[in-house]
Design an enzyme around this catalytic site. Structure first.
Site, PDB file in Angstrom:
ATOM      1  N   LEU A   1      46.896  39.561  44.114  1.00 40.87           N
ATOM      2  CA  LEU A   1      45.846  38.542  44.120  1.00 40.87           C
ATOM      3  C   LEU A   1      44.561  39.127  44.709  1.00 40.87           C
ATOM      4  O   LEU A   1      43.455  38.778  44.291  1.00 40.87           O
ATOM      5  CB  LEU A   1      46.288  37.313  44.921  1.00 40.87           C
ATOM      6  CG  LEU A   1      45.282  36.168  44.883  1.00 40.87           C
ATOM      7  CD1 LEU A   1      45.170  35.559  43.495  1.00 40.87           C
ATOM      8  CD2 LEU A   1      45.642  35.087  45.883  1.00 40.87           C
ATOM      9  N   TYR A   2      44.729  40.024  45.689  1.00 38.88           N
ATOM     10  CA  TYR A   2      43.547  40.703  46.254  1.00 38.88           C
ATOM     11  C   TYR A   2      42.753  41.374  45.120  1.00 38.88           C
ATOM     12  O   TYR A   2      41.549  41.173  44.982  1.00 38.88           O
ATOM     13  CB  TYR A   2      43.991  41.745  47.281  1.00 38.88           C
ATOM     14  CG  TYR A   2      42.876  42.667  47.724  1.00 38.88           C
ATOM     15  CD1 TYR A   2      41.852  42.200  48.530  1.00 38.88           C
ATOM     16  CD2 TYR A   2      42.840  43.998  47.306  1.00 38.88           C
ATOM     17  CE1 TYR A   2      40.807  43.039  48.913  1.00 38.88           C
ATOM     18  CE2 TYR A   2      41.811  44.833  47.697  1.00 38.88           C
ATOM     19  CZ  TYR A   2      40.796  44.362  48.501  1.00 38.88           C
ATOM     20  OH  TYR A   2      39.776  45.189  48.875  1.00 38.88           O
ATOM     21  N   ALA A   3      43.460  42.163  44.304  1.00 41.20           N
ATOM     22  CA  ALA A   3      42.815  42.867  43.195  1.00 41.20           C
ATOM     23  C   ALA A   3      42.175  41.862  42.229  1.00 41.20           C
ATOM     24  O   ALA A   3      41.045  42.068  41.755  1.00 41.20           O
ATOM     25  CB  ALA A   3      43.838  43.713  42.469  1.00 41.20           C
TER      26      ALA A   3
ATOM     27  N   THR B   1      41.017  38.913  42.883  1.00 38.55           N
ATOM     28  CA  THR B   1      39.781  38.301  43.418  1.00 38.55           C
ATOM     29  C   THR B   1      38.632  39.300  43.402  1.00 38.55           C
ATOM     30  O   THR B   1      37.478  38.922  43.226  1.00 38.55           O
ATOM     31  CB  THR B   1      39.974  37.746  44.847  1.00 38.55           C
ATOM     32  OG1 THR B   1      40.362  38.802  45.732  1.00 38.55           O
ATOM     33  CG2 THR B   1      40.995  36.625  44.885  1.00 38.55           C
ATOM     34  N   LYS B   2      38.939  40.590  43.575  1.00 38.14           N
ATOM     35  CA  LYS B   2      37.871  41.601  43.511  1.00 38.14           C
ATOM     36  C   LYS B   2      37.367  41.753  42.069  1.00 38.14           C
ATOM     37  O   LYS B   2      36.178  41.884  41.824  1.00 38.14           O
ATOM     38  CB  LYS B   2      38.365  42.946  44.066  1.00 38.14           C
ATOM     39  CG  LYS B   2      38.484  42.955  45.585  1.00 38.14           C
ATOM     40  CD  LYS B   2      37.098  42.769  46.228  1.00 38.14           C
ATOM     41  CE  LYS B   2      37.123  42.805  47.732  1.00 38.14           C
ATOM     42  NZ  LYS B   2      35.792  42.643  48.340  1.00 38.14           N
TER      43      LYS B   2
END
Ligand SMILES: O=C(O)[C@H]1O[C@H](OP(=O)(O)OP(=O)(O)OC[C@H]2O[C@@H](n3ccc(=O)[nH]c3=O)[C@H](O)[C@@H]2O)[C@H](O)[C@@H](O)[C@H]1O
Length: 444
Positions: free
Chosen positions: A241-243, A245-246
């Protein structure tokens, strides 16, 4: 006991015996009396909550008055002083995430060469906030002022742009960490999506509009297997999810570039490490555990292949950030209106020489002079990718970006800082090392 239970909770609804009608009647009246008391209490609690909520909203709408953390003449004076460049033609930069790892280093570097910097950071507790406070103190000792506030606070942002016509925004505030997204997905949406949009809204409305340089991530390459990763490669298969959002941030900034003429530069950082780093990252937590004699967990990829990262030293990243600010063209809009096409760029900032995680551990062991207790486990399916490797030819051509620090020398600097910051003396043989490192760190 069993009988009482049967009476109070009959196994079949409605199966209460008629001969107990009187008893039940009495119980009903008792119960009714206590229900009215409860009702009064409930009314009282509702009234209390309502008055608390209306007081809260009053405080919220008048935060300039009530919120001690920002606002007021003295505060504005500090902002102006910190934002004023000390060299002709210097920039005036609003730097979000200033008490973070990369933010602190970039703020110091900008200040050192005479640019004006105002920091913004919410000091959240994703990792030890005392480290963030120590970074803030370091910045304060160089006269860089850091505002304590959140990028989601639109009124604070508007106020900052009111006080200072920032020429640039260096946006580094984010919810970092690849695996933590499993535990707290909302914080990624809060900072990396909602916070980004709130910041872009403030930037687009500002007059003049600032040029924006912001931190994307190597993680946008997700499950790609073609190496080295190039900016032209696909980025539609995020593994965390981090990726995601980026990646969303890259699309969102593009929209603001297209509609409002904001000048945008996105930087895909590759596993940045170094002094004043993030305690949640592997090199940092491994160091802590090795020194404390605790085991470390090393993940291993499919078919027992070692994981690898294009670890990039902080000083190289700082150079890439500053070169991006220096080469950023002006935004073309003002006050929310576009007046022409604006620059939109994305660069990889990596080291171009991936190193495996077991090699990272060996380098740490030799710097710390302590053997690690290693548990090797299969990489959990929680967002990690097996390897990263940056193609930096675009950054080299456009920014003159050329990383110069390999993992050995970078980790040596990190360990020296770590020992001087945290101190270390659990075993006699290592006291000399700690003392020596402390002296060197003070001298540098
Ligand atoms: O380039 C990025 O965009 C990202 O870089 C960083 O993510 P990663 O590359 O995952 O760094 P990091 O956690 O240090 O793990 C390093 C290696 O150690 C392995 N690892 C990790 C923990 C552990 O206990 N064991 C282990 O083997 C792990 O499997 C991995 O192979 C930033 O944190 C992130 O915010 C983002 O900026």
């Amino acid at each position: 006991m069993r009988m009482m239970e049967d009476e109070l909770f009959p196994s079949t609804p409605g199966k209460v015996k008629i001969e107990r009608a009187h008893t039940i009647n009495r119980q009903f009246h008792k119960c009714f009396a206590s229900t009215s008391t409860m009702f009064l209490w409930a009314l009282f609690l509702i009234a209390l909550t309502a008055s608390y909520l209306s007081f809260q909203s009053f405080v919220d709408t008048s935060s300039g008055y009530f919120n001690a953390s920002w606002g007021g003449m003295h505060w504005e004076k500090q902002i102006r002083a910190s934002a004023t460049p000390r060299r002709p033609g210097g920039m005036s930069v609003l730097l979000t995430g200033a008490a973070g790892f990369v933010g602190t280093h970039v703020s110091l570097a900008l200040h050192k060469r005479g640019d004006g910097v105002v920091g913004l950071d919410n000091f959240n507790n994703y990792y030890d906030p005392s480290l963030k406070k120590a970074r803030k103190a370091l910045l304060a000792s160089h006269s860089v002022f850091v505002v304590e506030g959140d990028i989601n606070d639109a009124r604070l942002l508007a106020k900052l742009f009111d006080v200072v016509p920032f020429t640039h925004v260096m946006h580094l505030a984010a919810q970092a960490g690849v695996r933590y997204a499993i535990e707290n997905p909302a914080s990624y949406v809060h900072s990396n999506i909602a916070g980004l949009v709130t910041l872009l809204e403030a930037c687009k409305s500002a007059d003049p509009q600032p040029a924006i340089v912001w931190a994307s991530s190597s993680s946008v390459y997700g499950l790609n297997e073609k190496v080295p990763f190039s900016e032209l490669d696909r980025t539609d298969r995020p593994a965390s999810l981090y990726a995601a959002t980026k990646k969303a941030g890259e699309e969102i900034t593009h929209t603001y570039n297209h509609i409002y003429g904001l000048s945008i530069t996105g930087l895909r950082f590759f596993t940045v490490y170094g002094p004043w780093g993030r305690p949640d990252m592997a090199y940092f937590s491994f160091t802590r555990n090795i020194l404390q004699g605790k085991p470390i967990t090393v993940y291993r990829g499919k078919n027992h292949v070692d994981l690898a990262r294009d670890f990039t030293f902080i000083d190289d990243i700082v150079k890439g950030c500053i070169a991006s600010l220096d080469t950023a063209e002006k935004s073309t809009g003002s006050g929310g209106r576009k007046r022409g096409p604006a620059q939109y760029r994305i660069f990889n900032l990596g080291n171009t020489s991936p190193v495996t995680v077991p090699t990272l551990v060996r380098i740490l062991e030799s710097n710390l002079k302590v053997k690690a207790k290693i548990n090797v486990v299969d990489m959990p399916g929680n967002g990690d990718v097996p390897f990263t490797h940056a193609n930096i030819s675009f950054a080299r051509a456009e920014l003159g970006y050329m990383p110069t620090t390999n993992l050995e020398s970078g980790l040596k600097k990190f360990v020296r800082w770590y020992l001087s910051y945290y101190g270390y003396s659990p075993r006699s043989g290592d006291i000399a090392l700690a003392a020596e490192a402390g002296e060197e760190a003070k001298a540098s």
